[in-house]
Motif scaffolding. Structure first.
Motif, PDB file in Angstrom:
ATOM      1  N   LYS A 190       7.351 140.937  -4.750  1.00  0.00           N
ATOM      2  CA  LYS A 190       7.071 141.340  -6.130  1.00  0.00           C
ATOM      3  C   LYS A 190       5.591 141.147  -6.465  1.00  0.00           C
ATOM      4  CE  LYS A 190       8.549 140.299 -10.875  1.00  0.00           C
ATOM      5  NZ  LYS A 190       9.481 139.478 -11.695  1.00  0.00           N
ATOM      6  N   ASN A 191       5.023 140.025  -6.038  1.00  0.00           N
ATOM      7  CA  ASN A 191       3.630 139.714  -6.356  1.00  0.00           C
ATOM      8  C   ASN A 191       2.635 140.502  -5.505  1.00  0.00           C
ATOM      9  OD1 ASN A 191       4.475 137.851  -8.248  1.00  0.00           O
ATOM     10  ND2 ASN A 191       4.423 136.135  -6.814  1.00  0.00           N
ATOM     11  N   ALA A 192       3.124 141.173  -4.454  1.00  0.00           N
ATOM     12  CA  ALA A 192       2.222 141.931  -3.585  1.00  0.00           C
ATOM     13  C   ALA A 192       1.843 143.284  -4.188  1.00  0.00           C
ATOM     14  CB  ALA A 192       2.859 142.138  -2.216  1.00  0.00           C
ATOM     15  N   PHE A 193       2.457 143.634  -5.318  1.00  0.00           N
ATOM     16  CA  PHE A 193       2.182 144.918  -5.959  1.00  0.00           C
ATOM     17  C   PHE A 193       1.762 144.707  -7.405  1.00  0.00           C
ATOM     18  CE2 PHE A 193       4.737 145.902  -2.343  1.00  0.00           C
ATOM     19  CZ  PHE A 193       4.381 147.192  -1.950  1.00  0.00           C
ATOM     20  N   ASP A 194       0.788 145.504  -7.837  1.00  0.00           N
ATOM     21  CA  ASP A 194       0.311 145.440  -9.214  1.00  0.00           C
ATOM     22  C   ASP A 194       1.408 145.960 -10.144  1.00  0.00           C
ATOM     23  OD1 ASP A 194      -0.957 146.095 -11.731  1.00  0.00           O
ATOM     24  OD2 ASP A 194      -2.874 145.872 -10.710  1.00  0.00           O
ATOM     25  N   THR A 195       1.789 145.146 -11.117  1.00  0.00           N
ATOM     26  CA  THR A 195       2.894 145.538 -11.997  1.00  0.00           C
ATOM     27  C   THR A 195       2.514 146.662 -12.956  1.00  0.00           C
ATOM     28  OG1 THR A 195       2.257 143.798 -13.581  1.00  0.00           O
ATOM     29  CG2 THR A 195       3.933 143.245 -11.920  1.00  0.00           C
ATOM     30  N   THR A 196       1.218 146.898 -13.172  1.00  0.00           N
ATOM     31  CA  THR A 196       0.810 147.948 -14.113  1.00  0.00           C
ATOM     32  C   THR A 196       0.521 149.279 -13.439  1.00  0.00           C
ATOM     33  OG1 THR A 196      -1.511 147.228 -13.968  1.00  0.00           O
ATOM     34  CG2 THR A 196      -0.154 146.262 -15.722  1.00  0.00           C
TER      35      THR A 196
ATOM     36  N   GLY B 202       1.561 149.751  -9.796  1.00  0.00           N
ATOM     37  CA  GLY B 202       2.446 149.928  -8.655  1.00  0.00           C
ATOM     38  C   GLY B 202       1.715 149.952  -7.323  1.00  0.00           C
ATOM     39  N   GLN B 203       0.410 149.630  -7.340  1.00  0.00           N
ATOM     40  CA  GLN B 203      -0.374 149.668  -6.109  1.00  0.00           C
ATOM     41  C   GLN B 203      -0.148 148.417  -5.260  1.00  0.00           C
ATOM     42  OE1 GLN B 203      -2.387 152.343  -5.080  1.00  0.00           O
ATOM     43  NE2 GLN B 203      -1.272 153.285  -6.765  1.00  0.00           N
ATOM     44  N   TYR B 204      -0.147 148.624  -3.957  1.00  0.00           N
ATOM     45  CA  TYR B 204      -0.001 147.546  -2.973  1.00  0.00           C
ATOM     46  C   TYR B 204      -1.324 146.788  -2.908  1.00  0.00           C
ATOM     47  CZ  TYR B 204       0.582 145.665   1.846  1.00  0.00           C
ATOM     48  OH  TYR B 204       0.660 144.867   2.965  1.00  0.00           O
ATOM     49  N   THR B 205      -1.326 145.506  -3.318  1.00  0.00           N
ATOM     50  CA  THR B 205      -2.588 144.782  -3.465  1.00  0.00           C
ATOM     51  C   THR B 205      -2.729 143.561  -2.567  1.00  0.00           C
ATOM     52  OG1 THR B 205      -1.632 143.499  -5.299  1.00  0.00           O
ATOM     53  CG2 THR B 205      -2.839 145.513  -5.877  1.00  0.00           C
ATOM     54  N   THR B 206      -1.629 142.977  -2.085  1.00  0.00           N
ATOM     55  CA  THR B 206      -1.675 141.742  -1.305  1.00  0.00           C
ATOM     56  C   THR B 206      -1.288 142.022   0.148  1.00  0.00           C
ATOM     57  OG1 THR B 206      -1.066 140.488  -3.265  1.00  0.00           O
ATOM     58  CG2 THR B 206      -0.824 139.368  -1.149  1.00  0.00           C
ATOM     59  N   LYS B 207      -1.987 141.415   1.082  1.00  0.00           N
ATOM     60  CA  LYS B 207      -1.726 141.650   2.505  1.00  0.00           C
ATOM     61  C   LYS B 207      -0.386 141.080   2.938  1.00  0.00           C
ATOM     62  CE  LYS B 207      -6.590 141.725   3.929  1.00  0.00           C
ATOM     63  NZ  LYS B 207      -7.635 141.106   4.781  1.00  0.00           N
ATOM     64  N   LEU B 208       0.374 141.898   3.646  1.00  0.00           N
ATOM     65  CA  LEU B 208       1.629 141.479   4.276  1.00  0.00           C
ATOM     66  C   LEU B 208       1.585 141.920   5.740  1.00  0.00           C
ATOM     67  CD1 LEU B 208       4.128 142.511   1.444  1.00  0.00           C
ATOM     68  CD2 LEU B 208       3.362 140.196   1.995  1.00  0.00           C
ATOM     69  N   TYR B 209       2.365 141.249   6.595  1.00  0.00           N
ATOM     70  CA  TYR B 209       2.209 141.452   8.040  1.00  0.00           C
ATOM     71  C   TYR B 209       3.549 141.686   8.736  1.00  0.00           C
ATOM     72  CZ  TYR B 209      -2.289 139.358   6.878  1.00  0.00           C
ATOM     73  OH  TYR B 209      -3.505 139.089   6.302  1.00  0.00           O
ATOM     74  N   GLN B 210       3.483 142.405   9.841  1.00  0.00           N
ATOM     75  CA  GLN B 210       4.634 142.651  10.702  1.00  0.00           C
ATOM     76  C   GLN B 210       4.099 143.171  12.044  1.00  0.00           C
ATOM     77  OE1 GLN B 210       7.370 141.933  11.979  1.00  0.00           O
ATOM     78  NE2 GLN B 210       8.697 142.357  10.195  1.00  0.00           N
ATOM     79  N   LYS B 211       4.928 143.217  13.049  1.00  0.00           N
ATOM     80  CA  LYS B 211       4.491 143.722  14.350  1.00  0.00           C
ATOM     81  C   LYS B 211       4.460 145.244  14.345  1.00  0.00           C
ATOM     82  CE  LYS B 211       6.135 139.850  17.160  1.00  0.00           C
ATOM     83  NZ  LYS B 211       7.034 139.422  18.258  1.00  0.00           N
ATOM     84  N   ASP B 212       3.460 145.796  15.016  1.00  0.00           N
ATOM     85  CA  ASP B 212       3.417 147.255  15.141  1.00  0.00           C
ATOM     86  C   ASP B 212       4.283 147.683  16.330  1.00  0.00           C
ATOM     87  OD1 ASP B 212       2.006 146.715  17.448  1.00  0.00           O
ATOM     88  OD2 ASP B 212       0.061 147.369  16.682  1.00  0.00           O
ATOM     89  N   LYS B 213       4.250 148.961  16.675  1.00  0.00           N
ATOM     90  CA  LYS B 213       5.120 149.479  17.730  1.00  0.00           C
ATOM     91  C   LYS B 213       4.798 148.900  19.091  1.00  0.00           C
ATOM     92  CE  LYS B 213       2.203 153.587  18.337  1.00  0.00           C
ATOM     93  NZ  LYS B 213       2.174 155.071  18.296  1.00  0.00           N
ATOM     94  N   ASN B 214       3.589 148.347  19.255  1.00  0.00           N
ATOM     95  CA  ASN B 214       3.199 147.736  20.520  1.00  0.00           C
ATOM     96  C   ASN B 214       3.517 146.247  20.562  1.00  0.00           C
ATOM     97  OD1 ASN B 214       2.100 150.199  21.489  1.00  0.00           O
ATOM     98  ND2 ASN B 214       0.236 149.818  20.278  1.00  0.00           N
TER      99      ASN B 214
END
Length: 434
Positions: free
Chosen positions: A254-260, A262-274
């Motif tokens: 919820k906090n990773a997106f601007d509530t006014t 809807g833009q993605y503002t905070t870095k989040l991570y996951q593995k890519d296809k490699n």
């Protein structure tokens, strides 16, 4: 003796004129009730009096303004009383529908009533008005859109056996545990860590068929910290750090997106296809997250002017939030909010929040009404005291003025008599001319 100028008569006439003027003023004051009828009567007093009159009449109107404000507040609060009643009934139905004994037909009957109640909440909000102002619809000219981000699927963690991991054994077992045994012995705590289920334990060595203790003594028990050598966790979510050690909670998403915006503002991570840990870009985050836009009317705001002057301190702001089904959040119950046990159970919390929202608004309106009642009492007190002060400046003291009137009346009669005597005084000249 002279006849060209009758000085005595002139003097008597002049004094009679002054007395007549004073008597005329006394008559005017007694008949009007005012000491000041024109600026010439008391120029300074007139100026002070008119200033006080401005204040008095302004405060009188301000008191009426406050009374109108109370009427508007009572109208809104009275309508919300019925909304509260409907929400309480909806809560009763939600609790009923949460019971596992309800049949499909029963749930449909509950849903039908819920739908009607939601419609009525909207109708009350749409039609409640005071002097052509709709009180419960919010500001019709101003709306705010907010955005909320959530995982596409509920955040969950699954436990699996790690390839090449350490073998563990159940008490007394000679064979290692399998994937089918996982849910019997271990689970994930609220912090996302592996832990034993209550009363369960696993061993790092096999037991003997005839003695469950034997080789499985206390020293061979696997600690909770050692469970990670056998099991691994897999989640459908994303992480807050590039090392992928902390899974992002619903609140983190919820906090990773601007509530006014809807833009993605905070870095989040996951593995890519490699298989490399990387920050998730805007073009890929929607694989995990849904961003929902909600548009609601802003609160209705209006000011009550409760003073004689233009100061901002003389304004009391009244704010009434949108009390429609959408405004209090029960619109989501319409259609299918009670169709299943789980949805009905979730509805209890939704209705609870709606009841709290309506309670909060009614409390605010009640506090405003109490404030306005104190305001009216103070305004009326100020009007009374100011009117008393203005009266002392402008009104006639009837007793005092009657004394002056009586005096001037007697002087007028005496003046008339003396003027007649003065006019007769020159008659003696005629005796000299005979």
């Amino acid at each position: 003796m002279i006849v060209q100028h009758n000085i005595t008569a002139m003097n008597a006439n002049r004094m009679l004129g002054l007395t007549t003027g004073s008597l005329s003023k006394s008559t005017e004051k007694l008949s009007s009730g005012y000491r000041i009828n024109r600026a010439a009567d008391d120029a300074a007093g007139l100026s002070i009096s008119e200033k006080m009159r401005k204040q008095i009449r302004g405060l009188d109107r301000a008191s009426t303004n406050a009374e109108d404000g109370i009427s508007a507040v009572q109208t809104a609060e009275g309508a919300l009383t019925e909304v509260h009643s409907m929400l309480q009934r909806m809560n009763e139905l939600a609790v009923q529908a949460s019971n596992g004994t309800m049949s499909e037909d029963d749930r449909q009957a509950v849903q039908d009533e819920i739908d009607k109640l939601v419609d009525e909440v909207d109708r009350v909000a749409e039609t409640t008005k005071f002097n052509e102002t709709y009180l419960l619809k919010g500001d019709p000219e101003s709306k705010t859109t907010t955005y909320e981000a959530k995982y596409k699927t509920p955040l969950s963690t699954t436990i699996s056996l790690k390839t090449g991991g350490t073998d563990l054994y159940a008490p007394g077992n000679t064979t290692k545990i399998t994937a089918a045994d996982i849910d019997k012995y271990v689970e994930v705590d609220d912090a996302g860590n592996l832990k034993y289920k209550e009363g369960k334990v696993l061993y790092k060595t096999a037991g003997t068929p005839t003695d469950a203790v034997g080789a499985q003594d206390q020293n061979n028990r696997a600690t909770e910290a050692e469970l990670k050598n056998t099991f691994e966790l897999a989640t459908t979510g994303v992480y807050t750090d590039v090392a992928l050690t902390k899974i992002a909670t619903d609140e983190d998403i919820k906090n990773a997106f601007d509530t006014t915006t809807g833009q993605y503002t905070t870095k989040l991570y996951q593995k890519d296809k490699n298989g490399t840990e990387k920050e998730i870009g805007e073009d890929y985050i929607d694989k995990y997250v849904n961003v929902t836009a909600t548009t609601k009317a802003n609160p209705l705001e209006f000011n009550l002017h409760v003073g004689a002057e233009s100061d901002d301190a003389n304004k009391i702001k009244v704010e009434i939030k949108a009390m429609s089904a959408n405004g209090i959040g029960v619109d989501v119950l319409k259609g299918a909010g009670m169709k299943t046990e789980d949805s009905a159970t979730a509805a209890i919390d939704i209705i609870g929040k709606a009841i709290s929202a309506v309670s909060s608004q009614r409390s605010a309106l009640g506090a405003t009404q109490n404030r306005l009642e104190h305001t009216i009492a103070n305004l009326d007190n100020v009007v009374e005291n100011t009117t008393s002060a203005e009266s002392r400046i402008r009104d006639t003291d009837m007793a005092e003025e009657m004394v002056a009137y009586s005096k001037n009346s007697i002087l007028q009669q005496a003046g008339q008599s003396m003027l007649a005597q003065a006019n007769q005084a020159n008659q003696g000249v005629l005796s000299l001319l005979q």
